[in-house]
Each structure stands twice: as C-alpha cells, then as structure tokens.
Design a protein around this motif. Structure first.
Motif, PDB file in Angstrom:
ATOM      1  N   THR B  17       0.853  -1.181   0.000  1.00  0.00           N
ATOM      2  CA  THR B  17       0.000   0.000   0.000  1.00  0.00           C
ATOM      3  C   THR B  17       0.887   1.229   0.000  1.00  0.00           C
ATOM      4  OG1 THR B  17      -1.442  -1.298   1.460  1.00  0.00           O
ATOM      5  CG2 THR B  17      -1.981   1.024   1.189  1.00  0.00           C
ATOM      6  N   THR B  18       0.793   2.052  -1.036  1.00  0.00           N
ATOM      7  CA  THR B  18       1.542   3.310  -1.002  1.00  0.00           C
ATOM      8  C   THR B  18       0.643   4.400  -0.437  1.00  0.00           C
ATOM      9  OG1 THR B  18       0.897   3.812  -3.273  1.00  0.00           O
ATOM     10  CG2 THR B  18       3.001   2.694  -2.982  1.00  0.00           C
ATOM     11  N   HIS B  19       1.264   5.498  -0.022  1.00  0.00           N
ATOM     12  CA  HIS B  19       0.505   6.600   0.559  1.00  0.00           C
ATOM     13  C   HIS B  19      -0.548   7.092  -0.438  1.00  0.00           C
ATOM     14  CE1 HIS B  19      -0.257   9.900   3.257  1.00  0.00           C
ATOM     15  NE2 HIS B  19      -0.138  10.752   2.258  1.00  0.00           N
ATOM     16  N   GLY B  96       4.063  -7.998   6.781  1.00  0.00           N
ATOM     17  CA  GLY B  96       3.825  -8.121   8.208  1.00  0.00           C
ATOM     18  C   GLY B  96       5.169  -8.296   8.882  1.00  0.00           C
ATOM     19  N   ASN B  97       5.272  -9.270   9.777  1.00  0.00           N
ATOM     20  CA  ASN B  97       6.537  -9.469  10.482  1.00  0.00           C
ATOM     21  C   ASN B  97       7.354 -10.592   9.823  1.00  0.00           C
ATOM     22  OD1 ASN B  97       8.286 -10.825  12.681  1.00  0.00           O
ATOM     23  ND2 ASN B  97       7.935  -8.736  13.380  1.00  0.00           N
ATOM     24  N   THR B 140      18.340  -8.189   6.464  1.00  0.00           N
ATOM     25  CA  THR B 140      18.148  -6.751   6.222  1.00  0.00           C
ATOM     26  C   THR B 140      16.675  -6.362   6.336  1.00  0.00           C
ATOM     27  OG1 THR B 140      18.222  -7.294   3.865  1.00  0.00           O
ATOM     28  CG2 THR B 140      20.209  -6.339   4.829  1.00  0.00           C
ATOM     29  N   THR B 141      15.920  -7.115   7.111  1.00  0.00           N
ATOM     30  CA  THR B 141      14.548  -6.714   7.403  1.00  0.00           C
ATOM     31  C   THR B 141      14.550  -5.519   8.354  1.00  0.00           C
ATOM     32  OG1 THR B 141      12.453  -7.378   8.415  1.00  0.00           O
ATOM     33  CG2 THR B 141      14.413  -8.393   9.310  1.00  0.00           C
ATOM     34  N   ASN B 142      13.473  -4.738   8.298  1.00  0.00           N
ATOM     35  CA  ASN B 142      13.287  -3.633   9.253  1.00  0.00           C
ATOM     36  C   ASN B 142      12.482  -4.068  10.470  1.00  0.00           C
ATOM     37  OD1 ASN B 142      14.269  -1.882   7.122  1.00  0.00           O
ATOM     38  ND2 ASN B 142      12.241  -2.107   6.206  1.00  0.00           N
ATOM     39  N   ASP B 143      12.036  -5.308  10.492  1.00  0.00           N
ATOM     40  CA  ASP B 143      11.061  -5.714  11.501  1.00  0.00           C
ATOM     41  C   ASP B 143      11.679  -6.024  12.856  1.00  0.00           C
ATOM     42  OD1 ASP B 143       9.215  -5.420   9.548  1.00  0.00           O
ATOM     43  OD2 ASP B 143       9.111  -7.548   9.051  1.00  0.00           O
ATOM     44  N   ASN B 163      15.823  -4.852   1.118  1.00  0.00           N
ATOM     45  CA  ASN B 163      15.342  -3.993   2.185  1.00  0.00           C
ATOM     46  C   ASN B 163      14.121  -3.231   1.668  1.00  0.00           C
ATOM     47  OD1 ASN B 163      15.603  -0.964   3.589  1.00  0.00           O
ATOM     48  ND2 ASN B 163      15.739  -2.694   4.967  1.00  0.00           N
ATOM     49  N   HIS B 165      10.541  -0.994   1.921  1.00  0.00           N
ATOM     50  CA  HIS B 165      10.247   0.280   2.613  1.00  0.00           C
ATOM     51  C   HIS B 165      11.535   1.094   2.776  1.00  0.00           C
ATOM     52  CE1 HIS B 165       6.219  -1.137   3.916  1.00  0.00           C
ATOM     53  NE2 HIS B 165       6.806  -2.259   4.262  1.00  0.00           N
ATOM     54  N   LEU B 167      14.139   3.738   3.190  1.00  0.00           N
ATOM     55  CA  LEU B 167      13.878   5.092   3.653  1.00  0.00           C
ATOM     56  C   LEU B 167      15.168   5.900   3.622  1.00  0.00           C
ATOM     57  CD1 LEU B 167      11.416   6.564   4.839  1.00  0.00           C
ATOM     58  CD2 LEU B 167      12.186   5.847   7.108  1.00  0.00           C
ATOM     59  N   ARG B 180      18.840   3.951   7.915  1.00  0.00           N
ATOM     60  CA  ARG B 180      18.762   2.689   7.198  1.00  0.00           C
ATOM     61  C   ARG B 180      20.105   2.373   6.529  1.00  0.00           C
ATOM     62  NH1 ARG B 180      13.925   0.668   5.435  1.00  0.00           N
ATOM     63  NH2 ARG B 180      13.082   1.743   7.244  1.00  0.00           N
ATOM     64  N   ILE B 184      22.539  -0.957   6.962  1.00  0.00           N
ATOM     65  CA  ILE B 184      22.935  -1.842   5.858  1.00  0.00           C
ATOM     66  C   ILE B 184      24.462  -1.901   5.773  1.00  0.00           C
ATOM     67  CG2 ILE B 184      22.845  -2.157   3.337  1.00  0.00           C
ATOM     68  CD1 ILE B 184      19.943  -0.985   3.507  1.00  0.00           C
ATOM     69  N   GLU B 200       9.232   2.683  -1.303  1.00  0.00           N
ATOM     70  CA  GLU B 200       7.804   2.386  -1.406  1.00  0.00           C
ATOM     71  C   GLU B 200       7.280   2.788  -2.787  1.00  0.00           C
ATOM     72  OE1 GLU B 200       6.065   4.200   2.073  1.00  0.00           O
ATOM     73  OE2 GLU B 200       6.612   2.445   3.282  1.00  0.00           O
TER      74      GLU B 200
END
Lengths: 244, 244
Positions: B17-19, B96-97, B140-143, B163, B165, B167, B180, B184, B200
């Motif tokens: 989902t993008t903004h 999700g996670n 390299t997940t952000n979760d 990676n 999302h 940022l 971020r 990395i 994104e």
C-alpha cells in the motif's frame, strides 16, 4: 530462611548521545552516582556501532570515562573475557547492533558470569543495545538482524523488555512502514512480558528491587492486552520489577 | 549438456500500500501481467501485520485479487500446506513481520516446496516481508524480532538481500537511532551479498535470469565495500542476478 536482599545496581540508558550533547554527556552525573568510589570499568564493545572496531570503540568510551576520573578497559583486550568480568568493579556495555552483541556474549560464554556479578552488586551500565540486552529478550530491539545469535534470550537483569530510542509516530509521515507502537503490539501477540519504551535522554535506575525513571521525558509502557501507558520521572514504576 | 533455462517469474514489491492508494492498487497491473491467464493464487498470511488473524488477513487479500478476477485461498485453510504449495498456480506472500513469517515457513517445512515450484516457473509475488524472504537471508529486514526462527536463511529466490520500505535519511531528524543506510553498512561488515533498498512504490520483476526495476523511483543498491549506488527504472541491474 530470609531471602537475601537483592543488590542490583543498574543504569539502563536509552542512548549514549542525545541531540546536541557529546558522548555520555547527558548521563554523566547518573553514571558517577552509580559508580560511587569505584575507579575502573570493564567495557563491552561487541555491538560495534557502524561497524567500528573494538579498539576504536573502546578508545571513544575510554575518553568519556577518563573525563569522570575512571579507568576503562575493553574486554576484547583480556586473554580470558570470563575472568575479566569476574574481576570487574563495574561493567559498561555500549550501543550498536544488539544481535551482534548478544551473539558475541553467547560465543564468549559471558551471560552467566555477568548475571552472577550483577546479583552480587556489581554496577551495570548499558546504552542502547547495552540496555536492550539487560531485558528478558532482545525481541524489542530496533536493530537489523545482521548476524544470527543462538537465542534471543538476553541477560534478564530486569523482568521486562526494553525498547531504547523509543520514537513516537510522526503524524506527518507518508511512510507505510510500521510505527514503533505497532511493532511492540505485534510483539505482544506472541510474548507476555511488559515492554518499556525509553525515549532518548531517558534512563532507568535499578537499585535492588526498586526502579526509577531518570531524565526529563516520560516513558511509554506496554503491557500485553492493555492500552500503552505514560509514566513520568518520579512516578512509581516498581510494579515492572515484579516477576511476570 | 546444456543447462536448462531458468523459469523464474517473480514480482517483489516493496509495500502493499503506497501513501494515498488502496491495498495492492499501485501494483495491480504488474500482478496481472505476471499471472497472465492463471486464475488462482495461494496466499501466505503468516506474517500477520499488526497481529491480524490469518482469516482476516486472507479476506483482505482475497478482496484485492477478486477485483483482478483471481481466486485467492489462504494456505492456513489447507489440511496439508506442502500439498497446497505443490498444487498452486501462483503464490502471494503478504507483508507483516518477517521473523514470524520465516518461522512459520520453517515450522510448516515450506521453504523447499516453494523453491522447487518457483524453479519450475510458478509465479511468486511478495510484498514487504513477503519480498524480504525472497532474498538470501532476512538479515536486512526492518522488523522487530518478535519470535525466534531457526535460521535467518530465507527462500534465496534471488542471490541478494532486500530492504523493502527503503527510507532515505531525514536531514531534519534529531533522532539518534541509526539510519537505514548505516544499518545496511553494518550488515556488510558481516555479510557479503548485495542489498537492494526498494523504496515504497518500487518493484523488482524477475523473469528467468533477467531483472528489471518497476515503479517511478530509483532503487538504492549496496555492495560490500563500495559506495551505495542508485539505479533508475530502465537501468541494467542484471549484474545483481549473478551468483555471489
């Protein structure tokens, strides 16, 4: 038989450096108060922020502690890291990557020696990743899983989890990544221990079974199945020290 | 003997989902182009964004795919998840996670069946965590590491890490947590595979051994020991598909 009084002396700091202040500057008074007349600190540099070497990281920490009149040595310099912990007057674990830090602690078999020393009253100071590993697990770290530790179970010096660098949602953000609060709520779908979100500049001071929040900001506390709560410095947060 | 042509058909999407757009809206055309005349998709809801149930998550994905004229069923409804993969026309793994998702894939012994089907030409679609697990590892997940998987090794459908999302650093931020890019770079102190930062709205389309960047934005590519590079849609990024 009367249970022996716990002697824990912990200072769990959210971040080593706040915006506009130098390394360990904002928490210098609290570190001095914790260490009292102790003259040496053993430094654990394993978290390697930004990939910095153990030597370079230790030099940085050394400078900050020398300013306070305290000698600092890096644990990587010791022939026997376990002995170094056993002989330490106090331990400071610096920030960086929590996964790397915990993997090294397991590899060097340092968890139990650290736990024993803390139980006997040796002061423990952590910043960021060093604060994270004082909790039950590293399950609420913000870090990237750059290496695989054998377990997420951490030092368990306190019976809850920590989230250093706690960040409030940005109302203007268009980014779709999860907010910190959403992530912690996801954690609570699978884990029951409380989580303390420590904003930058905040610290937790544990003395025996008592805990106080230091710094200027409030802390955000997450209990499984409940709405997040805010506690200000001075509020009674001792319920978090009770076993869960 | 001539090596058989690889038949990989992947669509690795940064975010579902993008903004300002609805669920899977920004990538609907690319999903349709990937699936061609296939009429059904097997959905893997294990990542449970925000702790949502498998059933609720599947209902959400079902709605989006029905809009495209495609039947979607959740793998959790199958008596035998391995068979469900073996019989699938296409697989979509939702976000999700990433830790939770990978732990479930290991628990249900689904990694090898998924790899085999993809090698045979079954289309694979991932968003966010579902994209992450298509890489070499989830390193390299952000979760948040809310559960402990038995390994960080992932599906390895591509020979690099992702990676989602991705940022860019906020020049106005006073927050001291790592950017971020710093994270990395820490990853590359301990790991050698390339990392693709997908902003994104971006997607990677893999067709056999060829890969293209889709969407409007550039992607940031990190190679160990080198300065980060930017690649625009249309640029040749096939070097990333070579074995490392």
């Amino acid at each position: 038989m009367k249970k022996e009084q716990p002697k824990k002396e912990l200072l769990l700091i959210s971040t080593s450096t706040t915006h506009g202040t130098g390394y360990l500057e904002h928490c210098e008074d609290e570190i001095k108060a914790l260490l009292q007349d102790r003259k040496s600190v053993l430094f654990i540099p394993y978290a390697r922020p930004g990939g910095i070497s153990h030597t370079d990281y230790t030099a940085k920490a050394k400078e900050a502690f020398e300013r306070m009149g305290i000698t600092l040595t890096g644990i990587h310099e010791a022939d026997n890291p376990v002995e170094a912990v056993e002989q330490a007057e106090a331990v400071f674990t610096g920030g960086g990557n929590t996964f790397l830090l915990l993997r090294q602690l397991y590899a060097k078999k340092l968890l139990e020696p650290l736990q024993k020393k803390v139980e006997k009253g040796m002061p423990y100071i952590g910043t960021s990743a060093g604060t994270n590993i004082a909790g039950k697990t590293i399950g609420t770290t913000n870090d990237m899983p750059i290496v695989f530790p054998k377990s997420f179970d951490a030092l368990q010096l306190v019976p809850f989890n920590l989230n250093p660098h706690y960040l409030d949602p940005d109302p203007n953000s268009t980014h779709m990544g999860e907010t910190r609060e959403t992530r912690i709520q996801e954690f609570h779908v699978h884990n029951s221990q409380p989580v303390v979100g420590l904003r930058e500049g905040s610290m937790l001071r544990v003395k025996g079974e008592k805990m106080t929040l230091l710094g200027h900001l409030s802390a955000r506390v997450f209990l499984q199945g409940q709405k997040p709560m805010e506690f200000k410095p001075g509020d009674d947060i001792n319920f978090l020290m009770e076993a869960y």
